[in-house]
Design a protein around this motif. Structure first.
Motif, mmCIF file in Angstrom:
data_model
loop_
_atom_site.group_PDB
_atom_site.id
_atom_site.type_symbol
_atom_site.label_atom_id
_atom_site.label_comp_id
_atom_site.label_asym_id
_atom_site.label_seq_id
_atom_site.Cartn_x
_atom_site.Cartn_y
_atom_site.Cartn_z
ATOM 1 N N ARG A 184 42.582 54.417 44.816
ATOM 2 C CA ARG A 184 42.566 54.975 46.168
ATOM 3 C C ARG A 184 42.535 53.844 47.193
ATOM 4 N N ARG A 185 41.815 52.782 46.878
ATOM 5 C CA ARG A 185 41.748 51.651 47.813
ATOM 6 C C ARG A 185 42.481 50.458 47.231
ATOM 7 N N ARG A 212 39.326 64.155 53.021
ATOM 8 C CA ARG A 212 40.758 64.206 52.685
ATOM 9 C C ARG A 212 41.487 65.394 53.292
ATOM 10 N N TYR A 248 47.805 71.052 50.143
ATOM 11 C CA TYR A 248 46.818 71.483 51.125
ATOM 12 C C TYR A 248 46.534 72.982 51.021
ATOM 13 N N GLY A 259 40.564 55.032 54.573
ATOM 14 C CA GLY A 259 39.880 54.769 53.308
ATOM 15 C C GLY A 259 40.763 54.287 52.182
ATOM 16 N N VAL A 260 41.910 53.677 52.480
ATOM 17 C CA VAL A 260 42.733 53.134 51.394
ATOM 18 C C VAL A 260 42.702 51.606 51.369
ATOM 19 N N GLN A 261 41.942 51.010 52.299
ATOM 20 C CA GLN A 261 41.880 49.554 52.382
ATOM 21 C C GLN A 261 40.558 49.068 51.795
ATOM 22 N N ILE A 262 40.639 48.048 50.949
ATOM 23 C CA ILE A 262 39.414 47.409 50.472
ATOM 24 C C ILE A 262 38.871 46.570 51.623
ATOM 25 N N GLU A 297 50.123 56.080 48.006
ATOM 26 C CA GLU A 297 49.020 55.819 48.930
ATOM 27 C C GLU A 297 48.714 57.064 49.758
ATOM 28 N N ARG A 298 49.784 57.748 50.193
ATOM 29 C CA ARG A 298 49.547 58.959 50.960
ATOM 30 C C ARG A 298 48.870 60.022 50.107
ATOM 31 N N LEU A 299 49.349 60.203 48.867
ATOM 32 C CA LEU A 299 48.743 61.214 47.991
ATOM 33 C C LEU A 299 47.259 60.931 47.803
ATOM 34 N N MET A 300 46.915 59.622 47.750
ATOM 35 C CA MET A 300 45.516 59.250 47.522
ATOM 36 C C MET A 300 44.643 59.540 48.741
ATOM 37 N N THR A 301 45.261 59.784 49.918
ATOM 38 C CA THR A 301 44.469 60.194 51.083
ATOM 39 C C THR A 301 44.406 61.710 51.200
ATOM 40 N N MET A 302 45.036 62.396 50.268
ATOM 41 C CA MET A 302 45.099 63.856 50.352
ATOM 42 C C MET A 302 44.174 64.493 49.308
ATOM 43 N N PRO A 303 43.871 65.784 49.490
ATOM 44 C CA PRO A 303 43.008 66.446 48.510
ATOM 45 C C PRO A 303 43.748 66.652 47.190
ATOM 46 N N LEU A 304 43.767 65.635 46.385
ATOM 47 C CA LEU A 304 44.524 65.650 45.136
ATOM 48 C C LEU A 304 43.849 64.656 44.208
#
Lengths: 245, 245
Positions: B242-243, A80, A109, A58-61, B83-90
């Motif tokens: 995020r994206r 997430r 986490y 979910g980070v790619q447009i 980018e990694r942080l944006m895939t995490m619960p944060l």
């Protein structure tokens, strides 16, 4: 005998299109990744593997198509904590120690120090806790990166070329770790451009130039092509796909 | 936003800075050193040193925090950690406030050092209390941080990020009234200066370091600086995507 309902796939993608500038990176990719197995995403460098993985986390447009991950739309907030993602380049803080990196991601986490210690053991970095991550070798750094994704025991692990630059012994150990994780119920999607790693996977996704050529298994690929060597089998698939039918 | 994630992020940023003692030393020593330099440049011209040196004590943290935030955030963006942080619960707010708290603490330390040197050792006057200059300095530092965060989104490389300092900060310093009174500039510049946040930051400092009532102007200045900080933090949050492509 009543057949069991097959478990729903961990990832289901329909007609995924990704366009970056003038570059059409993914062309109508559709696939399913079964739950609780290791699925290998294989193809030459630049064929769109990383873009596909970025779309899944979910980070790619994306330009079009549908991606369902663990029953939710890719990138949903509820995913997430459940999806671990490791980028190709180690994305950890080079100026922090191994323990500090894992401590930070662990606190996001909400996992405790015993879990951090276990994870350090899983990736074979015991004894390196106090080392500054930036001073480690490339292989060690990528294992720190991997460890951060393992911390909260996610249901789905998306690993972009996790074994690149590792020596054969470490690579073997890592694949064994992946096998154990899958046995414990984790779904793994692992990309590689080295075909000899395909033999370690339960399922295979073969990609080339932004298209999915095959979704198959190592055994079925060997049978289909008559090639024992999976690298040659992939080449055969490519040749056949290029011939007008 | 969660207190745990914000606190963990602030702690992580401080740990990173602690690994870089030379940066800490530069942060603390350079502004004070420049103030001493200014003292000797205006040798025997106490009134001029007072007029420029006293407000400058509260502007240094603004300049420095702009610079280090734009570089630090650029690193987060280019190293893949963001980018990694944006895939995490944060939440994005956790990242912003985490940085805000960590750099705010650093700014406070810097303000304490530079104000001690200025108002105690070099005999600068603060009719309304040096502590008020210190508080304004911290507020300005947070403004600098917010602008730096925003600027980092427009830089691809660290070379570019460093250039944003002369591009965005120097004009504001020249137009804020520190060197030349705004009403004696070309009228167009005077008008432009009303649109620049540093003008208000400087004005507040000038009022505090001169005798006389603070009055309503001071309140307006503080409110404008606070508003500009919130606005740029909001815009900065928009650049934490995020994206991405």
């Amino acid at each position: 005998m009543a057949t069991d309902q097959p478990a729903p796939p961990a990832i289901a993608i329909r007609d995924l299109d990704v366009v970056r500038g003038d570059n059409h990176v993914l062309h109508g990719v559709s696939l399913e990744v079964p739950a609780g197995k290791i699925t290998g995403l294989l193809g030459p460098s630049g064929c769109g593997k990383s873009t596909l993985m970025r779309s899944i986390v979910g980070v790619q447009i994306v330009g079009g198509g549908e991606i369902e991950v663990l029953g939710a739309a890719a990138g949903s907030p509820e995913l997430r904590p459940r999806v671990g993602y490791v980028t190709q380049a180690p994305s950890v803080y080079g100026d922090l120690s191994v323990a500090e990196n894992l401590g930070y991601f662990g606190s996001l986490y909400g996992v405790g120090s015993d879990r951090i210690a276990t994870t350090i053991g899983t990736v074979g970095l015991r004894g390196f806790e106090g080392r500054i991550t930036g001073t480690l070798s490339g292989g060690q750094r990528s294992r720190v990166s991997l460890a951060t994704a393992l911390l909260n025991d996610p249901d789905l692990l998306v690993l972009d070329e996790p074994t690149v630059g590792l020596d054969p012994v470490l690579r073997d150990e890592l694949w064994r770790t992946f096998g154990e994780l899958a046995k414990a119920g984790t779904t793994l999607l692992v990309s590689s451009h080295v075909m000899d790693e395909a033999g370690e996977c339960d399922e295979l996704l073969l990609m080339r130039e932004g298209r999915l050529l095959r979704q198959t298994t190592p055994a079925a690929l060997r049978e289909e092509t008559g090639q024992q060597d999976l690298g040659k089998a992939f080449l055969t698939v490519i040749e056949r796909s290029e011939q007008p039918s | 936003m969660s207190i745990r994630a914000t606190g963990a992020t602030a702690r992580r940023v401080l740990l990173q800075i602690r690994r870089d003692p030379r940066t800490i030393a530069l942060l603390l020593v350079v502004p004070a050193g420049l103030l001493v330099l200014l003292y000797f440049i205006f040798d025997g011209q106490e009134a001029t040193f007072q007029k420029i040196g006293a407000p400058l004590c509260g502007l240094f943290p603004f300049i420095v925090m702009f610079l280090i935030t734009s570089i630090a955030m650029l690193r987060e963006r280019t190293s893949g950690t963001l980018e990694r942080l944006m895939t995490m619960p944060l939440g994005k707010a956790d990242v912003l406030f985490g940085y805000g708290i960590a750099f705010g603490l650093l700014a406070a330390l810097q303000a304490i050092v530079v104000c001690s040197v200025g108002f105690v050792a070099l005999g600068l006057d603060s009719p309304h209390g040096a502590w008020l200059v210190g508080l304004l300095a911290i507020g300005n530092a947070v403004l600098g941080m917010a602008l730096g965060l925003l600027a980092s989104a427009f830089a691809r490389t660290e070379f570019q990020a460093v250039q944003f300092m002369p591009a965005f900060i120097f004009p504001q310093l020249l137009l804020c009234g520190l060197f030349v009174a705004r009403d004696s500039m070309a009228p167009a510049l005077d008008t432009i200066s009303y649109a620049l946040p540093l003008t208000y930051a400087y004005d507040a400092l000038a009022l505090v370091t001169e005798p006389g009532d603070l009055g309503g102007d001071f309140a307006v200045d503080v409110l404008v600086v606070a508003g500009a900080t919130i606005a740029s933090l909001g815009l900065g949050a928009l650049t934490l995507r995020r994206r991405t492509e």
